[in-house]
Enzyme design. Structure first.
Site, PDB file in Angstrom:
ATOM      1  N   ASP A 171       0.863  -1.330   0.209  1.00 26.36           N
ATOM      2  CA  ASP A 171      -0.185  -0.174   0.044  1.00 26.36           C
ATOM      3  C   ASP A 171       0.935   1.337  -0.007  1.00 26.36           C
ATOM      4  O   ASP A 171       1.472   1.681   1.093  1.00 26.36           O
ATOM      5  CB  ASP A 171      -1.083  -0.101   1.293  1.00 26.36           C
ATOM      6  CG  ASP A 171      -1.842   1.105   1.217  1.00 26.36           C
ATOM      7  OD1 ASP A 171      -2.132   1.834   0.272  1.00 26.36           O
ATOM      8  OD2 ASP A 171      -2.603   1.284   2.220  1.00 26.36           O
ATOM      9  N   ASP A 373      -2.648   6.351  -5.463  1.00 25.45           N
ATOM     10  CA  ASP A 373      -2.652   5.469  -4.274  1.00 25.45           C
ATOM     11  C   ASP A 373      -3.003   4.141  -5.039  1.00 25.45           C
ATOM     12  O   ASP A 373      -4.037   3.856  -5.512  1.00 25.45           O
ATOM     13  CB  ASP A 373      -3.742   6.125  -3.566  1.00 25.45           C
ATOM     14  CG  ASP A 373      -3.986   5.175  -2.241  1.00 25.45           C
ATOM     15  OD1 ASP A 373      -3.092   4.657  -1.786  1.00 25.45           O
ATOM     16  OD2 ASP A 373      -5.232   5.134  -1.664  1.00 25.45           O
TER      17      ASP A 373
END
Length: 495
Positions: A171, A373
Site C-alpha cells: 500500500d 494511491d
C-alpha cells in the site's frame, strides 16, 4: 527474544483512546497498451474511431483460472503481485469470505473518507491524523486484494530466521509494515499462513521506548510503552486496527535481497477486513516505511504493474537498472503541495476523452490537489471534473443502454445484448507536459455483464483531494523515483 504479552488493561485503554479519536476525527471530516507519451502540440478533435478500445463483452469479467503475466523483463529485486481474491492467489481458497463488489466499493469509500480526513489535518498543519497507519526496494510479485477498506494487491515476503513466508497487502498510502504475531493477547483475525511467532526466530528484537525509531511513530500513530518496550497502534478508515510491539527482524524479499534489523509492527491485537493476508507492507513516504528503510540498497526507487484482472499477475519491483522498469518512461514531478505528508502527490492538468480535451478550468485541480494511491480502487475527481468526464463518456457510449447505478458508480450499461463493446480512450494530462493514456481495463468496472460501469466517481466537495486509483493504473508501469522527486508512467509491463 520473546515478546512480553500486552496487558489486557493497556490494550483496552489504548483501543478506547483510538475509538474516541476516531469519533472526533469523524465529526471533523467533512489501444491494447495504455502508455504515457509526449503531449502533442495539437490534440485531434476528431473522430471517435481513432480514439477507442473495442473489446469482446465476454472478456470484461475475469477468468476463473490464473493466467500468469507473459510480459515484462526478468527482474532481480521483484515480487509477484496478484489480486487477493483472484485465482492466482492462495488466499482465494475460502471463497465464502470473498467480499462482493458492493462490499469492495463500500470499503473503498471508507478508505477515501479516511484519506480526505488525514490530508485535511496534515495540510492544516496539525501534524496529521493521530490514527493513520505508519508506513515503511527488489521486485516483488503483486496480487490484488480487498482489505484495509479497499481493493488492494498482495505480495509474499519472508520474515525471521528461519524465514517464514507471509502474504502482505502492499500500500503506497500506508506507513508501517506490520504482521500478526503470537501470542494474540486479545484477538487475531484468521490468516492463510501460520501467524508469525517471534519466539521461534533467532533475529527478533523489540524496540525500546527511548529509541529514535520509537519516536518516529509520532508522525504515524500514538506510540505507547509496555515494560520500556515501544508499542504502536494503527486505526484504519474502516475501523480495522492493529496494536502491538515495534520490533526489528530480518526481512527477505528475494534470495539475494535480505534486510537485517528491519523495523516492523508485531501485532498481537488485530481486527478487520484483512481477509486471509498476514498484514501490510507500507510503501509511503514515512521514515518507517519499507521504501525509506531500503533506500541504501534501492535508492528510494520502486515500480509496479498491477494485473489487468484478478485472474492475472503483475509485479512489484525495487531498485533501478537494466533489470528494472521499462526504458520507455515519461515522468511528472511529485507535487510540492503534499511534500509534508506520507502521500505521493501529482499535479493533474487535464483529462481527455476520445482525443478531445475536456473543458475543465485549471483551478479545479489546483484547488483539490491530487494523489496517486495503490490502495484506492476507483479514481475520485472533483465534482467540476467528474461531471464533464461523465457527460463525454455517456455521449461516446450512447448506442449502449444505461442501467441502474452501482454503489458509487453512476454511469453503468447493460451489455447483455452485445458481442463487442467500444469504449472511448481516456487520458490524463500531468505537469511536465505528459499525457497518460489509460489501458482499456482502466476505464470500466464490471460487476456483471448487465452492469458495466465507468470506473470513476466524483468527490462530495471541490476541496476534497482527487485520487488516481488502482483501476486506472492497471497494466501500466508506474515508477516512483523519490530521489528524483517524480513519478513515471510507461507501456504496459504485465498482461
Amino acid at each position: 527474544m520473546a515478546t512480553p504479552p500486552l496487558s489486557s488493561s493497556f490494550l483496552s485503554f489504548f483501543l478506547l483512546i483510538i475509538s474516541t479519536l476516531v469519533l472526533i476525527l469523524s465529526s471533523s471530516s467533512s489501444n491494447k497498451l495504455g502508455f504515457a507519451f509526449a503531449r502533442r502540440e495539437k490534440i485531434e478533435s476528431n473522430p471517435l474511431h481513432h480514439h477507442t478500445h473495442t473489446l469482446q463483452v465476454s472478456s470484461l469479467l475475469p477468468s476463473t483460472t490464473c493466467g500468469p503475466s507473459s510480459k515484462g523483463p526478468k527482474r532481480k529485486s521483484s515480487l509477484k503481485v496478484v489480486h487477493k481474491y483472484g485465482p492466482c492467489s492462495h488466499l482465494h481458497e475460502d471463497k465464502a469470505k470473498t467480499p462482493t463488489h458492493a462490499e469492495i466499493l463500500q470499503h473503498d469509500e471508507a478508505r477515501v473518507k479516511s484519506i480526505h480526513s488525514r490530508l485535511s489535518k496534515m495540510l492544516a498543519g496539525s501534524g496529521g491524523d493521530d490514527l493513520r497507519d505508519v508506513e515503511a526496494s527488489a521486485d516483488i510479485p503483486a496480487k490484488t486484494g480487498s482489505t484495509i477498506g479497499s481493493g488492494n494487491y498482495v505480495v509474499t515476503v519472508g520474515l525471521g530466521t528461519p524465514k517464514k513466508d507471509l502474504t502482505l497487502v502492499f500500500d503506497t498510502g500506508s506507513d508501517v509494515t506490520w504482521t500478526q504475531c503470537e501470542p494474540c493477547t486479545q484477538t487475531c483475525y484468521k490468516q492463510k499462513e501460520p501467524i508469525f511467532n517471534p519466539s521461534a526466530s533467532n533475529t527478533y528484537t523489540n524496540v525500546t521506548c527511548s529509541s529514535n525509531s520509537c519516536s518516529q511513530l509520532n508522525s504515524a500513530t500514538a506510540p505507547g510503552c509496555s515494560d520500556s518496550t515501544c508499542l504502536y497502534g494503527i486505526q484504519y478508515g474502516d475501523q480495522s486496527f492493529s496494536v502491538g510491539f515495534l520490533a526489528q527482524e530480518t526481512l527477505t524479499l528475494t534470495p539475494t535481497d535480505v534486510f537485517d534489523n528491519f523495523l516492523f509492527g508485531c501485532g498481537e491485537n488485530n481486527k478487520g477486513l484483512f481477509a486471509g493476508s498476514a498484514g501490510l507492507l507500507g510503501l509511503a513516504r514515512n521514515p518507517l516505511s519499507f521504501v525509506q528503510q531500503s533506500a541504501p540498497k534501492y535508492g528510494h526507487y520502486f515500480s509496479y504493474c498491477l494485473p489487468s484482472t484478478s485472474s492475472s499477475t503483475g509485479h512489484l519491483t525495487f531498485g533501478k537498472g537494466s533489470d528494472g522498469a521499462s526504458n520507455v518512461l515519461n515522468f511528472t514531478p511529485l507535487s510540492k503541495s503534499f511534500s509534508g505528508t506520507s502521500f505521493y502527490g501529482l499535479d493533474i492538468t487535464g483529462i481527455s476523452v476520445a482525443g478531445r480535451r475536456l473543458a475543465i478550468a485549471a483551478s479545479v485541480f489546483s484547488t483539490s490537489g491530487s494523489i496517486i494511491d495503490s490502495g484506492t480502487v476507483i479514481t475520485r475527481l472533483p465534482p467540476a471534473a467528474y461531471s464533464p468526464l461523465r457527460t463525454a463518456f455517456r455521449e461516446a457510449m450512447k448506442e449502449y443502454p444505461l442501467t441502474d447505478a452501482y454503489e458509487i458508480l453512476d454511469t453503468c450499461y447493460d451489455l447483455t445484448s452485445f458481442d463487442d463493446v467500444t469504449f472511448p480512450v481516456i487520458s490524463f494530462s500531468f505537469s511536465g507536459g505528459i499525457d497518460v493514456e489509460l489501458d482499456e481495463v482502466g476505464v470500466y468496472y464490471a460487476e456483471k455483464i448487465s452492469q458495466v460501469c465507468l470506473a470513476f466517481a466524483g468527490n462530495s466537495e471541490a476541496s476534497d483531494v482527487a485520487i488516481f486509483g488502482n483501476v486506472q493504473q492497471r497494466r501500466l508501469e508506474v515508477v516512483y523515483d523519490l530521489a528524483g522527486g517524480r513519478v513515471g508512467f510507461g507501456p504496459a509491463s504485465c498482461t
